[in-house]
Design a protein around this motif. Sequence first.
Motif, PDB file in Angstrom:
ATOM      1  N   GLY A 118      20.365 -47.335 -28.791  1.00  0.00           N
ATOM      2  CA  GLY A 118      19.821 -48.492 -29.476  1.00  0.00           C
ATOM      3  C   GLY A 118      19.845 -48.329 -30.983  1.00  0.00           C
ATOM      4  N   GLY A 119      19.504 -49.416 -31.687  1.00  0.00           N
ATOM      5  CA  GLY A 119      19.420 -49.392 -33.148  1.00  0.00           C
ATOM      6  C   GLY A 119      20.786 -49.237 -33.785  1.00  0.00           C
ATOM      7  N   PHE A 120      20.868 -48.413 -34.825  1.00  0.00           N
ATOM      8  CA  PHE A 120      22.127 -48.141 -35.533  1.00  0.00           C
ATOM      9  C   PHE A 120      22.772 -46.931 -34.865  1.00  0.00           C
ATOM     10  N   VAL A 121      24.001 -47.094 -34.413  1.00  0.00           N
ATOM     11  CA  VAL A 121      24.651 -46.060 -33.604  1.00  0.00           C
ATOM     12  C   VAL A 121      25.989 -45.683 -34.225  1.00  0.00           C
ATOM     13  N   GLU A 122      26.252 -44.392 -34.323  1.00  0.00           N
ATOM     14  CA  GLU A 122      27.576 -43.959 -34.777  1.00  0.00           C
ATOM     15  C   GLU A 122      28.352 -43.371 -33.604  1.00  0.00           C
ATOM     16  N   LEU A 123      29.601 -43.797 -33.476  1.00  0.00           N
ATOM     17  CA  LEU A 123      30.518 -43.164 -32.528  1.00  0.00           C
ATOM     18  C   LEU A 123      31.400 -42.212 -33.326  1.00  0.00           C
ATOM     19  N   VAL A 124      31.363 -40.941 -32.938  1.00  0.00           N
ATOM     20  CA  VAL A 124      32.065 -39.891 -33.666  1.00  0.00           C
ATOM     21  C   VAL A 124      33.225 -39.407 -32.808  1.00  0.00           C
ATOM     22  N   ASN A 125      34.376 -39.251 -33.429  1.00  0.00           N
ATOM     23  CA  ASN A 125      35.502 -38.639 -32.728  1.00  0.00           C
ATOM     24  C   ASN A 125      35.324 -37.123 -32.707  1.00  0.00           C
ATOM     25  N   THR A 126      35.371 -36.513 -31.533  1.00  0.00           N
ATOM     26  CA  THR A 126      35.294 -35.058 -31.437  1.00  0.00           C
ATOM     27  C   THR A 126      36.690 -34.525 -31.080  1.00  0.00           C
ATOM     28  N   ASP A 127      36.835 -33.191 -31.014  1.00  0.00           N
ATOM     29  CA  ASP A 127      38.159 -32.611 -30.744  1.00  0.00           C
ATOM     30  C   ASP A 127      38.743 -33.128 -29.430  1.00  0.00           C
ATOM     31  N   ASP A 128      37.879 -33.225 -28.403  1.00  0.00           N
ATOM     32  CA  ASP A 128      38.414 -33.592 -27.092  1.00  0.00           C
ATOM     33  C   ASP A 128      37.898 -34.928 -26.571  1.00  0.00           C
ATOM     34  N   GLY A 129      37.205 -35.711 -27.398  1.00  0.00           N
ATOM     35  CA  GLY A 129      36.719 -36.996 -26.899  1.00  0.00           C
ATOM     36  C   GLY A 129      35.889 -37.714 -27.937  1.00  0.00           C
ATOM     37  N   ILE A 130      34.738 -38.213 -27.493  1.00  0.00           N
ATOM     38  CA  ILE A 130      33.847 -38.954 -28.394  1.00  0.00           C
ATOM     39  C   ILE A 130      32.414 -38.477 -28.183  1.00  0.00           C
ATOM     40  N   ALA A 131      31.569 -38.749 -29.182  1.00  0.00           N
ATOM     41  CA  ALA A 131      30.132 -38.543 -29.032  1.00  0.00           C
ATOM     42  C   ALA A 131      29.446 -39.747 -29.665  1.00  0.00           C
ATOM     43  N   VAL A 132      28.254 -40.091 -29.182  1.00  0.00           N
ATOM     44  CA  VAL A 132      27.487 -41.163 -29.815  1.00  0.00           C
ATOM     45  C   VAL A 132      26.150 -40.610 -30.276  1.00  0.00           C
ATOM     46  N   GLU A 133      25.678 -41.103 -31.416  1.00  0.00           N
ATOM     47  CA  GLU A 133      24.367 -40.675 -31.893  1.00  0.00           C
ATOM     48  C   GLU A 133      23.638 -41.824 -32.585  1.00  0.00           C
ATOM     49  N   THR A 134      22.316 -41.788 -32.499  1.00  0.00           N
ATOM     50  CA  THR A 134      21.503 -42.807 -33.166  1.00  0.00           C
ATOM     51  C   THR A 134      21.322 -42.410 -34.618  1.00  0.00           C
ATOM     52  N   LEU A 135      21.627 -43.332 -35.539  1.00  0.00           N
ATOM     53  CA  LEU A 135      21.410 -43.068 -36.961  1.00  0.00           C
ATOM     54  C   LEU A 135      20.012 -43.492 -37.370  1.00  0.00           C
ATOM     55  N   CYS A 136      19.493 -44.530 -36.716  1.00  0.00           N
ATOM     56  CA  CYS A 136      18.202 -45.102 -37.106  1.00  0.00           C
ATOM     57  C   CYS A 136      17.774 -46.007 -35.957  1.00  0.00           C
ATOM     58  N   ASP A 137      16.527 -45.891 -35.514  1.00  0.00           N
ATOM     59  CA  ASP A 137      16.079 -46.720 -34.387  1.00  0.00           C
ATOM     60  C   ASP A 137      15.916 -48.180 -34.799  1.00  0.00           C
ATOM     61  N   ALA A 138      15.926 -49.047 -33.800  1.00  0.00           N
ATOM     62  CA  ALA A 138      15.853 -50.491 -34.053  1.00  0.00           C
ATOM     63  C   ALA A 138      14.609 -50.857 -34.875  1.00  0.00           C
ATOM     64  N   ASP A 139      13.468 -50.224 -34.558  1.00  0.00           N
ATOM     65  CA  ASP A 139      12.249 -50.627 -35.270  1.00  0.00           C
ATOM     66  C   ASP A 139      12.116 -49.950 -36.635  1.00  0.00           C
ATOM     67  N   GLU A 140      13.015 -49.020 -36.941  1.00  0.00           N
ATOM     68  CA  GLU A 140      12.947 -48.365 -38.256  1.00  0.00           C
ATOM     69  C   GLU A 140      13.594 -49.212 -39.357  1.00  0.00           C
ATOM     70  N   TRP A 141      14.487 -50.089 -38.955  1.00  0.00           N
ATOM     71  CA  TRP A 141      15.079 -51.044 -39.921  1.00  0.00           C
ATOM     72  C   TRP A 141      15.417 -52.315 -39.136  1.00  0.00           C
ATOM     73  N   PRO A 142      14.414 -53.163 -38.920  1.00  0.00           N
ATOM     74  CA  PRO A 142      14.576 -54.296 -37.989  1.00  0.00           C
ATOM     75  C   PRO A 142      15.348 -55.465 -38.610  1.00  0.00           C
TER      76      PRO A 142
END
Length: 320
Positions: free
Chosen positions: A143-167
Amino acid sequence: MQGTAIAQPNIALIKYWGKRDVALNLPAVGSISITLRDLHTRMHVTFDDALEADELTINGVPDQGMLPRLASCLDRVVEHDRRCARIDSQCNFPIAAGLASSASSFAALTVAAAHAAGKAMTTAELASLAGQASGSAARSLLGGFVELVNTDDGIAVETLCDADEWPLEVVVAITETGPKAVGSTEAMEISRKTSPFYANWVDQQAADLDTARAAIDDRDFDALARVAEHNCLKMHSIMWASRPPMVYWNAATMRCLETVRALQARDVAVFFTIDAGPQVKAVCLPEHAADVEGALRATPGVEDIMVSGLGPGARLESTP
Ligand code: PMV
């Protein structure tokens, strides 16, 4: 042997366009998106010995068109020979019209199917499976702000900031419903093979991602607006310069951009972004949402408006 999951579509602010591996559906570039709250797809999956073939209903209507893609996703989640499945999809917004219905559909399907198959999976595993079905679907797992990162063998996803932190709020101006002329997978390959701008796009993406990440960290709306509009127009420039050219916009799309520019001239905190379709997504601060909605509703050619805040990632629902 059943599971129900709900997921929301996400809107990319720094876009994914182009694949580095078509067979594995791996993106050529990283991306940053916001997950919406009020548009959703709910998927109910039942694996059933009594079935002789997979079955799909979308909003209660049997559908054969989408079934092969959804069945392939189930194959990858279950891995071994599986029972046939009944898939019931409920979606509260137009499908395949550039509103990211594939993102919410495949995120929800992956989570529901993993549960129905009795598989406990990490977010990374779910992201990889959802991403193989639709690149943007991996981002709807969070949820919220999400970054999709390219890794050596695939992808990873991580939350940069939750939805309620910058609504922030998103006002979607629908200028045309119905399926798009060229699907994004085909369009991305045409761009990669023929657009003179494609290589620059890939080269410049890291800088746009850095700028957007910093703007999100600082809650700097103007900086995010500048890089998001730039990244969106750059992606569409690739498509326009492809052979054959691909123009997803219509006259009302352009009029919506003029509306956003007029709002900006009045110091309304809003920016636009557009995906592989004619809809315009106007991202704004909550205090400006009514103003933005009114202005877009009054724009000639706008057929409908949807407004959404930012929301959570895909999650299981208890099955009755
Ligand atoms: O996930 P796909 O294959 O529908 O591709 C999505 C591409 C864009 O929506 C145009 C950009 C993005 O990052 O979501």
